[in-house]
Design an enzyme around this catalytic site. Structure first.
Site, mmCIF file in Angstrom:
data_model
loop_
_atom_site.group_PDB
_atom_site.id
_atom_site.type_symbol
_atom_site.label_atom_id
_atom_site.label_comp_id
_atom_site.label_asym_id
_atom_site.label_seq_id
_atom_site.Cartn_x
_atom_site.Cartn_y
_atom_site.Cartn_z
ATOM 1 N N LYS A 1 40.246 49.928 45.619
ATOM 2 C CA LYS A 1 39.906 49.192 44.393
ATOM 3 C C LYS A 1 38.566 48.491 44.570
ATOM 4 O O LYS A 1 38.271 47.952 45.636
ATOM 5 C CB LYS A 1 41.005 48.163 44.115
ATOM 6 C CG LYS A 1 40.610 47.060 43.143
ATOM 7 C CD LYS A 1 41.655 45.955 43.130
ATOM 8 C CE LYS A 1 41.083 44.661 42.577
ATOM 9 N NZ LYS A 1 42.058 43.568 42.544
ATOM 10 N N SER A 2 37.763 48.481 43.508
ATOM 11 C CA SER A 2 36.521 47.703 43.514
ATOM 12 C C SER A 2 36.131 47.341 42.088
ATOM 13 O O SER A 2 36.473 48.050 41.145
ATOM 14 C CB SER A 2 35.391 48.496 44.173
ATOM 15 O OG SER A 2 34.178 47.761 44.138
ATOM 16 N N HIS A 3 35.415 46.221 41.974
ATOM 17 C CA HIS A 3 34.790 45.858 40.694
ATOM 18 C C HIS A 3 33.270 45.965 40.798
ATOM 19 O O HIS A 3 32.563 45.581 39.860
ATOM 20 C CB HIS A 3 35.142 44.420 40.301
ATOM 21 C CG HIS A 3 36.594 44.163 40.054
ATOM 22 N ND1 HIS A 3 37.354 44.934 39.199
ATOM 23 C CD2 HIS A 3 37.429 43.209 40.543
ATOM 24 C CE1 HIS A 3 38.599 44.458 39.178
ATOM 25 N NE2 HIS A 3 38.662 43.415 39.978
ATOM 26 N N THR B 1 55.654 51.296 35.188
ATOM 27 C CA THR B 1 54.284 50.774 35.218
ATOM 28 C C THR B 1 53.972 50.030 33.913
ATOM 29 O O THR B 1 52.819 49.720 33.639
ATOM 30 C CB THR B 1 53.247 51.896 35.453
ATOM 31 O OG1 THR B 1 53.387 52.899 34.431
ATOM 32 C CG2 THR B 1 53.410 52.537 36.820
ATOM 33 N N ARG C 1 49.315 37.926 32.461
ATOM 34 C CA ARG C 1 49.479 36.943 31.391
ATOM 35 C C ARG C 1 50.155 37.553 30.167
ATOM 36 O O ARG C 1 51.303 37.286 29.867
ATOM 37 C CB ARG C 1 48.101 36.357 31.049
ATOM 38 C CG ARG C 1 48.095 34.941 30.533
ATOM 39 C CD ARG C 1 46.670 34.452 30.370
ATOM 40 N NE ARG C 1 45.875 35.379 29.566
ATOM 41 C CZ ARG C 1 45.740 35.327 28.244
ATOM 42 N NH1 ARG C 1 46.337 34.374 27.563
ATOM 43 N NH2 ARG C 1 45.004 36.213 27.599
#
Length: 295
Positions: free
Chosen positions: A106-108, A227, A257
């Site tokens: 994972k990366s942003h 999921t 949220r």
């Protein structure tokens, strides 16, 4: 008496013009030694765009739809976060060294900060984009509860920072556009959060085809169920409640949220919406991407 250093909420640091959480900025030097493998798969998004959702989908695909195997560890262990570098916790680089192939990563990171090895190895990328109004609202609440970020201030002041790209990972507009451009020359599956909300089974099928796998119909239906936002919100292996409270305070705002499209309408004022739309039109002029701000 020894003074305990307060590591929470340091100011952002700029790397190649991109503002980042201080600890993540410090990880970028060591990340240059990262070696990608051709069988790695990168999940990239601008923050708050469905990263955890698509990470869980991909791990379930890799585990053949076996939920028990997916519950072997929290999502951030199963899908290591490349640039993460929180004090007292293993860095993404350290976690990846212990992750057996084929690895989900994972990366942003925007392209300017992405380790070149991922592009050189032609690593497949699943990119998820979400409409910026919902991203901004979600990112605001995330800043409130996640202590590595600077204080968000008021919603109005945060929205101004978001539009100016003065939040961690910089400009949403630039991020979604540059990965869209990359998809022409690099193996990138470009997905939209709103499409995933509208028809998750259809989008999971796209992911399966992209990674060259297939699953029986009943396994697909099982995956759609497990999921879903409702299921992931109550699953400790996906909802980030296993992260120390000093880093993430779920009593302020839960990590997971609302998980819906169009929630921005409960937060934006009419004036903010008009200002945002004008700014969006200017920054996205000439771009072929189009976003749905509600379903």
């Amino acid at each position: 008496m020894e003074l305990i250093q307060d590591t929470s909420r340091p100011p952002l640091e700029y790397v190649k013009g991109v503002p980042l959480i201080k600890y993540f900025a410090e990880a970028l030097g060591p990340l240059q030694s990262f070696q990608a493998r051709p069988d790695d798969l990168l999940i990239n998004t601008y923050p708050k765009s469905g990263t955890t959702w698509v990470s869980q989908i991909l791990d379930m695909i890799y585990q053949g739809g076996d939920l028990e195997k997916c519950n072997r560890a929290p999502i951030y262990v199963r899908v290591p976060f490349l640039e993460v570098n929180d004090p007292g916790e293993p860095s993404g680089l350290e976690t990846l060294k212990d992750t057996p192939p084929p690895r989900l990563i994972k990366s942003h990171l925007p392209l300017a900060l992405l380790p070149q090895t991922l592009l050189d190895q032609k690593v497949k990328v699943v990119y998820v984009a979400r409409n910026p109004k919902d991203v901004a609202v979600s990112y605001y609440h995330f800043h409130r509860m996640e202590k590595a970020h600077p204080e968000p201030g008021t919603w109005d002041s945060f929205l101004e920072k978001f539009m100016a790209g003065e939040v961690s990972y910089g400009s949403w507009y630039q991020h979604v556009q540059e990965w869209w451009e990359l998809s022409r020359t690099h193996p990138v599956l470009y997905l939209f959060y709103e499409d995933m909300k509208e028809n998750p089974k259809r989008e999971i099928q796209k992911i399966l085809e992209f990674v060259g796998r297939s699953l029986p119909e009943e396994t697909m239906d099982f995956m759609v169920q497990h999921t879903s936002f409702k299921e992931m919100k109550k699953n400790p292996m996906t909802n980030y409640t296993t992260v120390p409270q000093e880093l993430m305070d779920h009593s302020i705002s839960p990590f997971m949220r609302k998980g819906m499209a169009g929630d921005w309408k409960t937060t934006f004022t009419v004036a903010q919406n008009e200002r945002f739309d004008a700014d969006y039109a200017e920054k996205m002029a000439g771009c072929s991407l189009s976003f749905r701000s509600e379903l």
